[in-house]
Structures are given as C-alpha cells and as structure tokens.
Write an enzyme that holds these catalytic residues in place. Structure first.
Site, short mmCIF file in Angstrom:
data_model
loop_
_atom_site.label_atom_id
_atom_site.label_comp_id
_atom_site.label_asym_id
_atom_site.label_seq_id
_atom_site.Cartn_x
_atom_site.Cartn_y
_atom_site.Cartn_z
N LYS A 235 -10.59 23.18 -34.36
CA LYS A 235 -11.28 24.24 -35.12
C LYS A 235 -11.69 23.71 -36.50
CE LYS A 235 -8.86 27.89 -32.63
NZ LYS A 235 -7.78 28.90 -32.57
N GLN B 265 -2.66 30.72 -36.08
CA GLN B 265 -2.64 30.26 -34.69
C GLN B 265 -1.45 30.86 -33.95
OE1 GLN B 265 -5.10 28.56 -33.28
NE2 GLN B 265 -4.11 28.39 -31.29
N ASP C 216 -10.45 36.33 -36.04
CA ASP C 216 -9.94 36.24 -34.67
C ASP C 216 -10.19 37.55 -33.91
OD1 ASP C 216 -8.80 33.93 -33.58
OD2 ASP C 216 -7.06 34.07 -34.91
N1 GUN Z 1 -3.85 31.09 -29.48
C1 GUN Z 1 -4.56 30.98 -28.34
N2 GUN Z 1 -5.83 31.36 -28.53
C2 GUN Z 1 -5.94 31.73 -29.82
C3 GUN Z 1 -7.01 32.20 -30.61
O1 GUN Z 1 -8.15 32.40 -30.16
N3 GUN Z 1 -6.71 32.45 -31.92
C4 GUN Z 1 -5.46 32.29 -32.43
N4 GUN Z 1 -5.27 32.58 -33.71
N5 GUN Z 1 -4.45 31.84 -31.71
C5 GUN Z 1 -4.68 31.57 -30.42
#
Ligand code: GUN
Length: 304
Positions: free
Chosen positions: A53, A97, A120
């Site tokens: 990311k 995350q 998110d």
């Molecule tokens: N863990 C798995 N997918 C995601 C996501 O799209 N965002 C976040 N913050 N954590 C995740």
C-alpha cells in the site's frame, strides 16, 4: 470452456492512472494527499500488505506515514495515536491494518477513526452511508470487485451472485453493494451455517469466494459459464517454493478455470484492486479536505 482470466493488475493500473492527475491537482494547491498506515505486530502477511500500500502511494506521488508498532502496544496507546492523527490536518486518511492482536478491540479502534479519514470504509458511519446509498467511503476490496465486474462487462442485473463469507471487510459489504440498483444482482450469502453449500454455489452466475480457505471452491461447485471472483489469499507452505509458501486463493484455480467463463487469478486478481481503490479513497479524502478548507477560508474572508 476455458475461462477468460480477469487481469486485476491491468485494471488496477487504469484506476491508479485516474487517481494520478487528481493527486497532482491537490499538490498544485499545496496539499499532498497523505495516508497514515498503522501496523501493530509482525504478522508477515499484514506487513507485506501495508508495504504494498505504501509503495503504491509513493508511485502515485502521495504521502504515507507509517507506524509500525510492537505487538505489545496497548489499546490505549493505539487510541491515543489515532486521536492525534484525527487532529492532524496534514493526514487525510487513517488505515489500521487488520487483524489486530487479540488484546485490542478492533471495534473500538475502528470507531475511534474520524469518519472523514476512514478510507477503509470500516467505521459504522461509513457502513451506514454505504447501506443507505449515501456518499461516503466504500470498503476497498468489495469496491474493487464491483469495478472488475463492470470493466469486464459481466452482466450483474438479475444475476444470482453467491458470496461465500460474511466478514465485515468483504462478505457483508460486498453482498450489500451487489444489491445496489446500478448493480441489481440477487444475492445469497453463504457461511459456516450454510447447509448443502454446493447446491447453492452451483446456482451462482457470479460466485465470489472470501473465506480464507485454500482451494475450498472446487469445479463441481461451479456452474458452467459462471464468473468466479476469488478474494482469498492463503499462504500454503511448500519447502520447494522460493519463499517457502505459495499464495493460493479460495478457488481450485486450474480446475475451475476449465468450467467458468471468467476467473480471477491469485495473485493478480482482486488484490491489486484493493490497493487501487484505497488510493482512490485517499485522494477523495484529501479533495474533501481541500474543499472544506476552501469553504472555511471563504467564510472567514466573508466574515472579516
Ligand atoms: N486486512 C485485510 N484486508 C484489509 C483491508 O482492506 N484494510 C485493513 N485495514 N486491513 C485489512
């Protein structure tokens, strides 16, 4: 039949190219779109996701502030950091995350994020806006799946979409988005309580697997000509693999590709779309910030 392989990488690059000029426009106004990325602990898969990311943000000439916190971080410490980032005008988005270590409440942490920075789309306010069809941030993976279906012109109106998995991150929001009027699918959600799973999956025109179990979806569970979207990313240990594991989806790819009309590979299918939609949300958050600042500056001028 041999399926068309959906090139998520190529489609994600297209989305990212659309984001680029928007980020440049903001930079010209002195605003660098910035995402705070918080990782608690050292889960290798989570670490690789946040690294990807941050790399994508840098490629789009956007900023990230990374916070790599030890697994021993307390919930209070994490909430204090989030409050600080909520108040920081140079941070437009906050991403924590998931999953978090068991001693930290994901719900409390997600709810602490300012909804204006919830790129998110996990905050209850964002979820509420999504369900009501109001403007707001859409969760990245489900949104990415919709973009794939749209780009491939896979018919969704009246189609039976079967979603495997009911997670807050993928299954639940995706099922909701598929029922939007502009998508208009008829949706069934399957989960651990579902009886005779194959009987349901075989009815799917669009089958979306998001359960996190490698190879769960076998060819006999798939209708001839279905579109199969694989959201699962599972590490399957194999000492002969360079990294010691292979990445496998929830779908038995080789066999299902013989039967489906469309299929997403793992890696290279849904994964890159999640990142592209995140970039889109970050630029959107920064644009909204710029707009509100403009309005604020305007009203200040007016009142002087
Ligand atoms: N863990 C798995 N997918 C995601 C996501 O799209 N965002 C976040 N913050 N954590 C995740």
């Amino acid at each position: 039949m041999s399926a068309i392989i959906i090139d998520g990488k190529a489609i994600s690059l297209k989305v990212r190219e659309e984001v680029r000029p928007r980020a440049a426009g903001l930079r010209a106004r002195g605003i660098i779109p910035c995402l705070a990325v918080i990782l608690v602990g050292e889960d290798p898969a989570s670490l690789s996701y946040v690294t990807a990311k941050e790399k994508a943000l840098a490629e789009a000439e956007m900023a990230s502030r990374d916070f790599r916190l030890p697994a021993s971080t307390t919930e209070k410490e994490l909430l204090t950091l989030i409050n600080r980032l909520n108040a920081d005008v140079n941070v437009h988005g906050i991403l924590v995350q998931l999953p978090l270590p068991a001693h930290i409440s994901e719900e409390r942490v997600i709810t602490a994020i300012d909804p204006q920075k919830d790129v998110d789309g996990f905050h209850p306010v964002s979820v509420g806006n999504m369900v009501l069809g109001r403007p707001g941030f859409l969760p990245c993976t489900p949104h990415g799946v919709l973009v794939l279906l749209r780009e491939l012109k896979i018919p969704t109106a009246g189609a039976h979409a079967v979603v495997l998995g009911r997670s807050n991150i993928v299954g639940k929001p995706l099922a909701n988005l598929l029922t939007r009027r502009d998508v208009n699918a008829t949706v069934t959600i399957c989960h651990t309580g579902t009886k005779d799973l194959s009987a349901i999956t075989r009815q799917a025109d669009i089958l979306i697997a998001a359960v996190g179990r490698a190879g769960l979806v076998t060819a006999d569970m798939v209708k001839e000509g279905a579109a199969v979207i694989d959201v699962g990313v599972n590490r399957v240990t194999d000492p002969s693999a360079k990294k010691g594991y292979w990445l496998r989806g929830d779908v038995d790819y080789e066999a299902v590709a013989e039967k489906a009309a469309y299929i997403t590979p793992v890696p290279g299918g849904v994964g890159p779309m999640t990142i592209a939609m995140l970039l889109q949300n970050v630029v959107e958050a920064a644009e909204r910030f710029a707009e509100s600042r403009g309005r604020f500056a305007g009203s200040a001028e007016f009142s002087c």
